[in-house]
Design a protein around this motif. Structure first.
Motif, short mmCIF file in Angstrom:
data_model
loop_
_atom_site.label_atom_id
_atom_site.label_comp_id
_atom_site.label_asym_id
_atom_site.label_seq_id
_atom_site.Cartn_x
_atom_site.Cartn_y
_atom_site.Cartn_z
N HIS A 144 0.84 -1.21 0.00
CA HIS A 144 0.00 0.00 0.00
C HIS A 144 0.87 1.25 0.00
CE1 HIS A 144 -3.32 2.68 0.82
NE2 HIS A 144 -2.73 3.11 1.93
N LEU A 145 1.91 1.25 0.83
CA LEU A 145 2.81 2.40 0.87
C LEU A 145 3.52 2.59 -0.47
CD1 LEU A 145 4.15 4.66 2.49
CD2 LEU A 145 5.80 2.98 3.35
N LEU A 146 3.90 1.49 -1.10
CA LEU A 146 4.54 1.58 -2.42
C LEU A 146 3.60 2.19 -3.45
CD1 LEU A 146 6.63 -1.66 -3.10
CD2 LEU A 146 7.44 0.67 -2.84
N ARG A 147 2.34 1.77 -3.42
CA ARG A 147 1.37 2.32 -4.38
C ARG A 147 1.22 3.83 -4.19
NH1 ARG A 147 -1.25 -2.80 -3.75
NH2 ARG A 147 -2.41 -2.06 -1.93
N LEU A 148 1.23 4.28 -2.96
CA LEU A 148 1.14 5.71 -2.68
C LEU A 148 2.35 6.45 -3.27
CD1 LEU A 148 -0.07 5.72 1.05
CD2 LEU A 148 -1.44 6.23 -0.98
N LYS A 149 3.53 5.85 -3.12
CA LYS A 149 4.74 6.50 -3.62
C LYS A 149 4.79 6.50 -5.15
CE LYS A 149 7.72 5.60 0.39
NZ LYS A 149 8.95 4.92 0.88
N LEU A 150 4.27 5.43 -5.75
CA LEU A 150 4.30 5.33 -7.21
C LEU A 150 3.29 6.25 -7.86
CD1 LEU A 150 4.74 1.46 -7.55
CD2 LEU A 150 6.37 3.19 -8.35
N ASN A 151 2.20 6.55 -7.16
CA ASN A 151 1.16 7.40 -7.72
C ASN A 151 1.49 8.86 -7.41
OD1 ASN A 151 -1.15 8.29 -8.91
ND2 ASN A 151 -2.57 7.31 -7.47
N VAL A 152 2.50 9.39 -8.10
CA VAL A 152 3.04 10.70 -7.78
C VAL A 152 2.12 11.85 -8.17
CG1 VAL A 152 5.42 9.94 -7.91
CG2 VAL A 152 4.28 10.74 -9.99
N TYR A 153 1.11 11.57 -9.00
CA TYR A 153 0.25 12.65 -9.49
C TYR A 153 -1.03 12.80 -8.67
CZ TYR A 153 3.35 12.31 -13.49
OH TYR A 153 4.47 12.28 -14.28
N GLU A 154 -1.16 12.01 -7.62
CA GLU A 154 -2.39 12.08 -6.82
C GLU A 154 -2.05 12.16 -5.33
OE1 GLU A 154 -6.33 9.32 -5.90
OE2 GLU A 154 -5.28 9.14 -7.81
N GLU A 155 -2.57 13.18 -4.67
CA GLU A 155 -2.35 13.35 -3.24
C GLU A 155 -3.35 12.49 -2.48
OE1 GLU A 155 -0.41 15.04 0.08
OE2 GLU A 155 0.03 15.27 -2.05
N PRO A 156 -2.89 11.66 -1.54
CA PRO A 156 -3.83 10.81 -0.79
C PRO A 156 -4.75 11.64 0.09
CG PRO A 156 -1.63 10.66 0.16
CD PRO A 156 -1.49 11.43 -1.13
N ASP A 157 -6.00 11.18 0.22
CA ASP A 157 -6.98 11.88 1.06
C ASP A 157 -6.86 11.51 2.53
OD1 ASP A 157 -8.11 13.13 -1.19
OD2 ASP A 157 -9.34 11.35 -1.61
N ASP A 158 -6.47 10.29 2.78
CA ASP A 158 -6.37 9.80 4.16
C ASP A 158 -5.18 10.45 4.86
OD1 ASP A 158 -6.15 8.38 6.53
OD2 ASP A 158 -6.67 6.46 5.61
N PRO A 159 -5.41 11.11 6.01
CA PRO A 159 -4.30 11.72 6.76
C PRO A 159 -3.20 10.74 7.14
CG PRO A 159 -6.41 12.47 7.62
CD PRO A 159 -6.71 11.38 6.64
N VAL A 160 -3.60 9.49 7.40
CA VAL A 160 -2.60 8.47 7.74
C VAL A 160 -1.67 8.23 6.57
CG1 VAL A 160 -2.25 6.05 8.40
CG2 VAL A 160 -4.13 7.36 9.41
N ASP A 161 -2.22 8.18 5.35
CA ASP A 161 -1.41 7.99 4.15
C ASP A 161 -0.51 9.21 3.91
OD1 ASP A 161 -2.51 5.52 3.72
OD2 ASP A 161 -3.99 6.22 2.27
N GLN A 162 -1.04 10.38 4.20
CA GLN A 162 -0.24 11.60 4.02
C GLN A 162 0.98 11.58 4.93
OE1 GLN A 162 -2.87 14.92 4.61
NE2 GLN A 162 -4.26 14.30 2.96
N VAL A 163 0.78 11.13 6.17
CA VAL A 163 1.89 11.06 7.12
C VAL A 163 2.88 9.99 6.68
CG1 VAL A 163 2.53 10.44 9.49
CG2 VAL A 163 0.54 11.91 9.07
N ALA A 164 2.38 8.87 6.15
CA ALA A 164 3.26 7.76 5.72
C ALA A 164 4.21 8.19 4.63
CB ALA A 164 2.42 6.58 5.26
#
Length: 205
Positions: free
Chosen positions: A183-203
């Motif tokens: 999940h963390l990798l997917r967040l890092k790979l998706n560089v054009y989209e800011e995550p909505d979840d505050p937990v993901d933003q902190v990660a």
């Protein structure tokens, strides 16, 4: 010769953990930071020596000795699997995982899962995200090959007595950690989209 080197690696780390060395200049006992540094260096040396032992055992086709060397390496490396030191053992863990895969080690399936998982974290720490994802998928594939029959008697009895109980958490013991890392990798790979979840933003910080 290989067993002697494995013993030497373990003794080196043991001495670094139990001895009370003195500063050669002052004659006073070394402080906590200096002792920790000594242990870290001993563990790095030990892991490197275990890497050579694994390769030597593979050359002489002694699969049991390959597995023994891999276990010793893992035991010495575990304390280094933190952000500060993990990259020092990255290549050794990668080499170990690859050789255990080559010999198709079944006895050390759990260890192989953990090796691929830690190699993935090393790759991610260097922003090698595609390589990290590949290692995580290798870890997951191995984790999913564990049969329910390989569980301990206590776990098998628990599942037999509770037929509605999902066996996955007991069989796929690393699923949670692997999914979290993916999940963390997917967040890092998706560089054009800011995550909505505050937990993901902190990660991502």
């Amino acid at each position: 010769c290989i067993l002697r080197d494995l013993t030497r690696a373990e003794l080196d780390v043991w001495r670094s953990c139990t001895s009370k060395p003195e500063d050669p200049t002052t004659g006073m006992l070394l402080g906590p930071d200096a002792r920790v540094a000594m242990e870290v260096e001993a563990r790095k040396r030990g892991v490197g020596l275990c890497k050579l032992c694994i390769m030597a055992a593979k050359r002489i086709d002694d699969l049991a000795l390959v597995e023994e060397s891999a276990v010793v390496m893992w035991n010495l490396a575990r304390e280094l699997l933190c952000d500060q030191h993990r990259l020092h053992v990255h290549r050794s863990l990668q080499n170990c995982a690859n050789i255990l895969e080559e010999i198709e080690s079944v006895r050390l399936i759990d260890l192989r899962v953990q090796l691929h998982f830690e190699v993935a974290r090393c790759e991610a720490a260097q922003d090698l995200l595609t390589k990290s994802n590949k290692e995580l998928m290798r870890a997951r594939k191995l984790d999913y090959t564990v049969a329910q029959s390989s569980l301990s008697d206590a776990h098998q009895k628990l599942l037999a007595d509770n037929e509605s109980l999902d066996p996955a958490p007991y069989v796929r013991r690393f699923d949670g950690a692997i999914n979290e890392e993916l999940h963390l990798l997917r967040l890092k790979l998706n560089v054009y989209e800011e995550p909505d979840d505050p937990v993901d933003q902190v990660a991502l910080l």
